[in-house]
Design a protein around this motif. Sequence first.
Motif, PDB file in Angstrom:
ATOM      1  N   THR A  93       0.867  -1.108   0.039  1.00 37.11           N
ATOM      2  CA  THR A  93       0.048   0.082  -0.122  1.00 37.11           C
ATOM      3  C   THR A  93       0.833   1.151  -0.018  1.00 37.11           C
ATOM      4  N   LEU A  94       0.311   2.217  -0.632  1.00 32.37           N
ATOM      5  CA  LEU A  94       0.962   3.589  -0.415  1.00 32.37           C
ATOM      6  C   LEU A  94      -0.048   4.587  -0.263  1.00 32.37           C
ATOM      7  N   GLN A  95       0.379   5.521   0.196  1.00 35.39           N
ATOM      8  CA  GLN A  95      -0.470   6.869   0.473  1.00 35.39           C
ATOM      9  C   GLN A  95       0.443   8.235  -0.037  1.00 35.39           C
ATOM     10  N   LEU A  96      -0.276   9.050  -0.357  1.00 35.65           N
ATOM     11  CA  LEU A  96       0.364  10.191  -0.937  1.00 35.65           C
ATOM     12  C   LEU A  96      -0.036  11.192   0.064  1.00 35.65           C
ATOM     13  N   ALA A  97       1.072  12.186   0.534  1.00 35.13           N
ATOM     14  CA  ALA A  97       0.716  13.369   1.359  1.00 35.13           C
ATOM     15  C   ALA A  97       1.727  14.463   1.264  1.00 35.13           C
ATOM     16  N   GLY A  98       1.194  15.765   1.328  1.00 34.19           N
ATOM     17  CA  GLY A  98       1.886  16.857   1.165  1.00 34.19           C
ATOM     18  C   GLY A  98       2.159  17.464  -0.155  1.00 34.19           C
ATOM     19  N   VAL A  99       2.474  18.697  -0.280  1.00 41.40           N
ATOM     20  CA  VAL A  99       2.677  19.112  -1.700  1.00 41.40           C
ATOM     21  C   VAL A  99       3.808  19.987  -1.593  1.00 41.40           C
ATOM     22  N   ASP A 100       5.030  20.049  -2.367  1.00 43.27           N
ATOM     23  CA  ASP A 100       6.153  20.610  -2.553  1.00 43.27           C
ATOM     24  C   ASP A 100       6.642  20.917  -3.760  1.00 43.27           C
ATOM     25  N   GLY A 131       4.006  14.696  -2.552  1.00 45.91           N
ATOM     26  CA  GLY A 131       4.996  13.348  -1.683  1.00 45.91           C
ATOM     27  C   GLY A 131       4.188  12.246  -1.625  1.00 45.91           C
ATOM     28  N   VAL A 132       5.009  11.151  -1.170  1.00 41.96           N
ATOM     29  CA  VAL A 132       4.620   9.812  -0.807  1.00 41.96           C
ATOM     30  C   VAL A 132       5.189   9.511   0.401  1.00 41.96           C
ATOM     31  N   THR A 133       4.176   9.077   1.496  1.00 41.34           N
ATOM     32  CA  THR A 133       4.471   8.614   2.844  1.00 41.34           C
ATOM     33  C   THR A 133       5.616   7.581   2.780  1.00 41.34           C
ATOM     34  N   PRO A 134       6.404   7.564   3.658  1.00 43.41           N
ATOM     35  CA  PRO A 134       7.491   6.569   3.619  1.00 43.41           C
ATOM     36  C   PRO A 134       7.033   5.140   3.608  1.00 43.41           C
ATOM     37  N   PHE A 178      -2.374  18.501   2.212  1.00 43.24           N
ATOM     38  CA  PHE A 178      -2.971  17.336   1.260  1.00 43.24           C
ATOM     39  C   PHE A 178      -2.619  15.795   1.879  1.00 43.24           C
ATOM     40  N   THR A 179      -3.700  15.070   1.688  1.00 41.23           N
ATOM     41  CA  THR A 179      -3.440  13.531   1.875  1.00 41.23           C
ATOM     42  C   THR A 179      -4.369  12.761   1.033  1.00 41.23           C
ATOM     43  N   THR A 180      -4.014  11.563   0.897  1.00 44.64           N
ATOM     44  CA  THR A 180      -4.798  10.489   0.109  1.00 44.64           C
ATOM     45  C   THR A 180      -5.310   9.567   1.106  1.00 44.64           C
ATOM     46  N   LEU A 181      -6.238   8.844   0.694  1.00 47.17           N
ATOM     47  CA  LEU A 181      -6.251   7.378   1.391  1.00 47.17           C
ATOM     48  C   LEU A 181      -5.386   6.390   0.958  1.00 47.17           C
ATOM     49  N   PRO A 182      -5.085   5.389   1.836  1.00 48.65           N
ATOM     50  CA  PRO A 182      -4.024   4.739   1.314  1.00 48.65           C
ATOM     51  C   PRO A 182      -4.641   3.688  -0.034  1.00 48.65           C
ATOM     52  N   PHE A 183      -3.881   3.376  -0.787  1.00 47.27           N
ATOM     53  CA  PHE A 183      -4.316   2.436  -2.006  1.00 47.27           C
ATOM     54  C   PHE A 183      -3.408   1.410  -2.181  1.00 47.27           C
ATOM     55  N   ASN A 184      -3.811   0.384  -2.894  1.00 45.45           N
ATOM     56  CA  ASN A 184      -2.964  -0.936  -3.060  1.00 45.45           C
ATOM     57  C   ASN A 184      -2.246  -0.564  -4.484  1.00 45.45           C
ATOM     58  N   VAL A 185      -0.945  -1.120  -4.465  1.00 39.26           N
ATOM     59  CA  VAL A 185      -0.047  -0.992  -5.670  1.00 39.26           C
ATOM     60  C   VAL A 185      -0.084  -2.685  -6.056  1.00 39.26           C
TER      61      VAL A 185
END
Length: 208
Positions: free
Chosen positions: A71-78, A91-94, A148-155
């Motif tokens: 799973t991945l989650q996107l968070a933050g804008v830079d 960004g992508v959470t660790p 900004f953040t998204t819900l986790p999604f499956n890769v």
Amino acid sequence: MPRLFTALEISRDAALSLSLLRGGIIGPKGSVRWIDPENYHITLRFIGDVEGHVADEIVHALDRIDRQSFTLQLAGVDVFGSKKPHSIYAGVTPSPDLLALQAEMERICQRLRLPPDPRKFTPHVTLARLKGLPDMQLARYLSERGNFTTLPFNVSRFVLMSSKESTGGGPYVTEEVWPLRSASFNAGFENGQDVSASNYQFPAGAAE
């Protein structure tokens, strides 16, 4: 010759959330070029222009990758380019799984004697290309979207993509697809809907 790179796709729901970040900047004409939602992705390894036989070797080597989905989650804008900003990104959470997959691809590229990528791997989704945007406009945009953040999604797979050399930012073509082994992710559903990146199909007109 098209430029090649490996990448992860973005789930439909995450792409929709990203598309809502488009706009909100008033700058000189041509200072901001937003990436179309259908071209959102996370680059894993930039390969560049290679001959056909080298591309075949790359595909054969990537065939051997055997890893579980994650799973991945996107968070933050830079922004990239501290002195001369050139792109806005989400960004992508660790994620240890993401880093392990990217590291394996890097080892494959080194064995094939491909030129090293001089840039440190920073997983992200590019949202816009910048050229001469005033700092004040950029700072205001980032401050308003920092949470900004998204819900986790499956890769569930990774892909080999190609792009034209001229502009960057798409359109991209998916050349090859490699599935990852299934792993539990809320039975692959969220709110009764499949959220795997392999099922991404951005709704027409949603980015308008």
